[in-house]
Design an enzyme around this catalytic site. Structure first.
Site, PDB file in Angstrom:
ATOM      1  N   ASP A 134       0.707  -1.137  -0.046  1.00 57.43           N
ATOM      2  CA  ASP A 134      -0.047  -0.058  -0.020  1.00 57.43           C
ATOM      3  C   ASP A 134       0.862   1.368   0.027  1.00 57.43           C
ATOM      4  O   ASP A 134       1.930   1.302   0.627  1.00 57.43           O
ATOM      5  CB  ASP A 134      -1.040  -0.087   1.043  1.00 57.43           C
ATOM      6  CG  ASP A 134      -1.931  -0.832   1.019  1.00 57.43           C
ATOM      7  OD1 ASP A 134      -2.313  -1.401   0.100  1.00 57.43           O
ATOM      8  OD2 ASP A 134      -2.512  -1.672   2.444  1.00 57.43           O
TER       9      ASP A 134
ATOM     10  N   ASP B 262       1.223   7.837   8.178  1.00 62.18           N
ATOM     11  CA  ASP B 262       1.621   6.371   8.591  1.00 62.18           C
ATOM     12  C   ASP B 262       2.945   6.326   9.140  1.00 62.18           C
ATOM     13  O   ASP B 262       3.026   5.612  10.262  1.00 62.18           O
ATOM     14  CB  ASP B 262       1.376   5.644   7.282  1.00 62.18           C
ATOM     15  CG  ASP B 262       0.194   5.528   6.608  1.00 62.18           C
ATOM     16  OD1 ASP B 262      -0.800   5.087   7.496  1.00 62.18           O
ATOM     17  OD2 ASP B 262       0.027   5.394   5.708  1.00 62.18           O
TER      18      ASP B 262
ATOM     19  N   GLU C  87       2.864  -3.363  10.788  1.00 59.46           N
ATOM     20  CA  GLU C  87       2.327  -3.229   9.437  1.00 59.46           C
ATOM     21  C   GLU C  87       3.158  -2.523   8.262  1.00 59.46           C
ATOM     22  O   GLU C  87       3.270  -2.649   7.329  1.00 59.46           O
ATOM     23  CB  GLU C  87       0.663  -2.763   9.174  1.00 59.46           C
ATOM     24  CG  GLU C  87       0.192  -2.946   7.777  1.00 59.46           C
ATOM     25  CD  GLU C  87      -1.265  -2.427   7.878  1.00 59.46           C
ATOM     26  OE1 GLU C  87      -1.503  -1.931   6.759  1.00 59.46           O
ATOM     27  OE2 GLU C  87      -2.114  -2.780   8.757  1.00 59.46           O
TER      28      GLU C  87
ATOM     29  N   ASP D 270      -0.999  -2.020  13.921  1.00 59.50           N
ATOM     30  CA  ASP D 270      -1.140  -1.206  12.482  1.00 59.50           C
ATOM     31  C   ASP D 270      -1.304   0.108  12.956  1.00 59.50           C
ATOM     32  O   ASP D 270      -2.255   0.752  13.563  1.00 59.50           O
ATOM     33  CB  ASP D 270      -2.847  -1.512  11.928  1.00 59.50           C
ATOM     34  CG  ASP D 270      -3.030  -0.709  10.844  1.00 59.50           C
ATOM     35  OD1 ASP D 270      -2.160   0.251  10.289  1.00 59.50           O
ATOM     36  OD2 ASP D 270      -4.036  -1.028  10.193  1.00 59.50           O
TER      37      ASP D 270
ATOM     38  N   ASP E 251      -4.561   3.035  10.860  1.00 57.26           N
ATOM     39  CA  ASP E 251      -5.762   2.331  10.384  1.00 57.26           C
ATOM     40  C   ASP E 251      -6.624   3.545   9.778  1.00 57.26           C
ATOM     41  O   ASP E 251      -7.007   4.383  10.323  1.00 57.26           O
ATOM     42  CB  ASP E 251      -6.404   1.607  11.113  1.00 57.26           C
ATOM     43  CG  ASP E 251      -7.865   1.069  10.366  1.00 57.26           C
ATOM     44  OD1 ASP E 251      -7.675   0.003   9.598  1.00 57.26           O
ATOM     45  OD2 ASP E 251      -9.067   1.594  10.769  1.00 57.26           O
TER      46      ASP E 251
ATOM     47  N   GLU F 248      -4.716  -6.607  12.217  1.00 58.17           N
ATOM     48  CA  GLU F 248      -6.291  -5.991  12.071  1.00 58.17           C
ATOM     49  C   GLU F 248      -7.268  -7.115  12.615  1.00 58.17           C
ATOM     50  O   GLU F 248      -7.984  -6.713  13.574  1.00 58.17           O
ATOM     51  CB  GLU F 248      -6.683  -5.585  10.881  1.00 58.17           C
ATOM     52  CG  GLU F 248      -5.856  -4.317  10.584  1.00 58.17           C
ATOM     53  CD  GLU F 248      -5.633  -4.270   8.844  1.00 58.17           C
ATOM     54  OE1 GLU F 248      -5.795  -2.844   8.431  1.00 58.17           O
ATOM     55  OE2 GLU F 248      -5.809  -5.073   7.962  1.00 58.17           O
TER      56      GLU F 248
END
Length: 342
Positions: A61, A67, A89, A108, A111, A271
């Site tokens: 991604d 992030d 992640e 994560d 999210d 997740e």
């Protein structure tokens, strides 16, 4: 009495928080979440707030600036925690922090990245396991081995939903003193609901059990379910999960026919497992459509999985749709032997 998170430590008031390493680790994660919340609150006033950085994360991604900043804040917080290993992640490999420590954290960091610039709720998801001597075996294990899990939601309020295996609690960050304070001591998901959350634009790609279930929901009182349904879809897992915890419903992110979605899209370790733990502890159910999520073994760090969770009755119903399809396809052994309901 409430357990109050402040300045990196949780006041040890509740007996189920007596485990100091776990208490301190969740408090450190809360510190990082407080900083992320402040960045989110500034929005576009923050430099490069929602910009792409031109890189792909470990799962392919496109990474956003937030992030990376979130992952950096969490990594920094965990360096000062009783944590042996950190799996993110946003990172390809496991990070070793303190080989002698007793815990391993999977996360994560942010999210719902696609919603960063839209002022829609986003969040941080975490999962905590007892560490082993080996970094990989600390995470490549069954979801039932989690000892704590939860998620932060950065929305109109910043909240922490968390479980240590004895129910699910919700804490709210008080902006006046930057302290997480207990808001709901025992979260409980309604057993039935007529709300469902799914990205309906992918209908043509779904497997038959999912499309049949949603079609029957849309037929309302005239269909086999004999009642009208409402659809809610936010596009941030934490936001949809939080809504279901508060008022019930079902969330569906199935596998589908698109390239890269054949095994589902959400990550089992980062997740699905933590959300499933939280949901089960609040009286809900979490499956891949037919098989319990927490009964699955993580094979690879970034393994994907279909995810269906929420109120008991609609999740049971989706499993029945899968079972009926399997019977028609002479594939009954998979669901008869391993499914939830046969």
């Amino acid at each position: 009495m409430a357990i109050i998170f402040s300045n990196g430590f949780a006041d040890n008031i509740g007996s189920k928080w007596y485990n100091d390493p776990l208490r301190i680790t969740i408090a450190r994660l809360s510190d990082a979440a407080t900083e992320i919340s402040k960045i989110c609150a500034r929005g576009a006033l923050e430099e490069n707030f929602g910009d792409d950085v031109g890189e792909l994360n470990s799962d392919g991604d496109v990474q956003k600036s937030l992030d990376i900043r979130s992952d950096d804040l969490i990594t920094k917080a965990l360096f000062d925690s009783p944590v042996a290993f950190y799996a993110s992640e946003e990172q390809e490999d496991i990070l070793t922090l303190d080989i002698e420590a007793k815990l391993a954290v999977a996360c994560d960091p942010l999210d719902g990245s696609s919603n960063i610039n839209t002022n829609v709720s986003i969040g941080t998801i975490f999962s905590i396991y007892p560490s082993t001597e080996n970094p990989e075996t600390s995470f490549l294990r069954c979801g039932v081995e989690q000892i704590a899990a939860g998620f932060f939601v950065y929305g109109p309020q910043t909240t922490l939903v968390v479980t240590t295996g004895d129910g699910t609690e919700l804490y709210t960050l008080d902006p006046e003193d930057c302290v997480f304070k207990l808001s709901i001591a025992e979260m409980s998901i309604a057993k039935s609901s007529t709300e469902f959350a799914i990205n309906a634009s992918n209908h043509r790609h779904w497997p038959a059990p999912i499309s049949s279930f949603i079609d029957d929901c849309l037929r309302g009182g005239e269909g086999p379910l004999a009642c009208d349904h409402n659809m809610r879809w936010i596009g941030s897992l934490v936001a949809d999960a939080n809504r279901i915890l508060i008022r019930g419903g079902i969330f569906l992110y199935p596998d589908d026919e698109r390239h890269g979605y054949g095994e589902g899209r959400l990550r089992l370790l980062y997740e699905a497992n933590p959300v499933a733990f939280v949901v089960e502890q609040a009286g809900g159910i979490a499956t891949d459509g037919g098989i319990r999520i927490l009964g699955k073994t993580v094979r690879t760090l970034h393994q994907r999985v279909p995810l269906v969770f929420g109120s008991q009755e609609p999740v049971h119903l989706v499993a029945k749709y899968h079972h009926q399809k399997a019977v028609r396809n002479d594939a009954a052994p998979l669901f008869n032997k391993r499914g939830l309901f046969r």
